[in-house]
Design a protein around this motif. Structure first.
Motif, mmCIF file in Angstrom:
data_model
loop_
_atom_site.group_PDB
_atom_site.id
_atom_site.type_symbol
_atom_site.label_atom_id
_atom_site.label_comp_id
_atom_site.label_asym_id
_atom_site.label_seq_id
_atom_site.Cartn_x
_atom_site.Cartn_y
_atom_site.Cartn_z
ATOM 1 N N THR A 107 2.398 56.502 11.125
ATOM 2 C CA THR A 107 1.015 56.781 10.726
ATOM 3 C C THR A 107 0.665 58.239 11.025
ATOM 4 N N ASP A 158 0.021 53.383 3.737
ATOM 5 C CA ASP A 158 0.381 53.020 5.106
ATOM 6 C C ASP A 158 0.395 51.500 5.240
ATOM 7 N N GLU A 159 1.575 50.928 5.245
ATOM 8 C CA GLU A 159 1.788 49.486 5.393
ATOM 9 C C GLU A 159 0.953 48.638 4.444
HETATM 10 MG MG LIG Z 1 1.138 52.848 11.820
#
Ligand SMILES: [Mg+2]
Ligand SMILES: Nc1ncnc2c1ncn2[C@@H]1O[C@H](COP(=O)(O)OP(=O)(O)O)[C@@H](O)[C@H]1O
Length: 271
Positions: free
Chosen positions: A54, A178-179
């Motif tokens: 991140t 992000d994910e």
């Molecule tokens: Mg992360």
């Protein structure tokens, strides 16, 4: 670290980092990161929890400055450019951003308002081009039927897809995810992977960087991979070279077996 002339920054790379450290107190969130993303590349960023994924994405999204080293984004040097000019050129989805969307917001407004770089609807009227584009993107990401529904009433998978449509709304040059697969059921994940695979193969799509813990979520068509462990790069380069059982074992700190079938990866413990 060698010196880099400013003309190097204008060589067309979408993201370029050299010797990047991000330090908080005594902790290196990132250490010695060198990375380069070209416009036609689609990167998957893999690593265990806390590896710095991140943090790296925040650098690429102009949301964070490095403690040391240099970051160039879309031909601009981070630190020498107004980040408010840079950010609209970059689409980003993350759990943190999703939390800022009011559950009562109409899904269509969540998507269309991205063009104005705000969360939530604040204009009474949108440009007809924006509405057309939002409709097209919602169609593409399978959420067109929810345009009038409150964002909070959508399933996790539908919300994830609406967020990607929103991130694509300003026609960004770089898309950072992000994910996006976190919290999805099997059907939701497979639907997402298949749509991301389509986007990866679309020649006019922006450069893409997808963060995940799971090799099962790597969409076919992704070209490059970067493996992170404790803030440092374990391997980076073409998917075929980087996504190996050995590299993944080093990254996640346990012996892993990796299989690849029809462009999809599966990993499991080798014990
Ligand atoms: Mg992360
Ligand atoms: N502001 C901060 N101060 C200190 N440590 C932080 C800060 N932000 C993140 N971290 C730590 O940095 C590490 C990397 O975080 P992150 O980039 O979120 O990892 P990932 O996304 O790979 O799970 C984690 O161990 C996290 O606890």
């Amino acid at each position: 670290m060698g010196t880099v002339s400013s003309s190097d920054a204008l060589d067309g790379a979408v993201v370029r980092m050299t010797g990047v450290d991000v330090v908080r107190g005594e902790n290196f969130l990132l250490r010695g990161v060198d990375w380069r993303v070209e416009a036609d590349e689609r990167w998957v960023l893999l690593g265990p929890n806390g590896a710095g994924k991140t943090t790296l994405l925040q650098l690429a999204g102009a949301l964070l400055h490095p403690t040391r080293g240099e970051v160039w984004l879309l031909g601009e040097t981070l630190g020498a450019v107004d980040v408010f000019e840079l950010r609209p050129r970059i689409g980003l989805t993350s759990a943190a951003l999703a939390q800022r969307i009011a559950p009562s917001e109409r899904t269509g407004d969540v998507v269309v308002s991205a063009g104005y770089a705000v969360v939530g609807r604040w204009r009474e009227r949108y440009d007809v081009h924006d509405l057309t584009r939002a409709g097209m993107l919602m169609e593409q990401w399978g959420v067109a039927q929810f345009a009038h529904r409150a964002f909070g009433t959508l399933s996790e998978g539908e919300r994830k897809r609406a967020q990607i449509a929103r991130a694509l709304m300003p026609d960004p040059e770089l898309l950072l995810l992000d994910e996006p697969g976190a919290g999805l059921d099997l059907g939701g994940r497979e639907d997402l992977v298949s749509r991301l695979s389509d986007l990866a193969r679309y020649a006019y799509a922006p450069a893409q960087v997808l963060v995940t813990h799971h090799v099962e979520e790597v969409p076919p068509g992704y070209t490059h991979a970067l493996l992170l462990r404790r803030g440092e790069i374990v391997a980076s380069g073409a998917v075929d070279d980087v996504l190996t059982a050995g590299n993944l074992s080093d990254t996640f700190g346990l012996p892993l077996e990796l299989t690849r079938t029809d462009g999809r990866f599966t990993a499991r413990s080798a014990r």
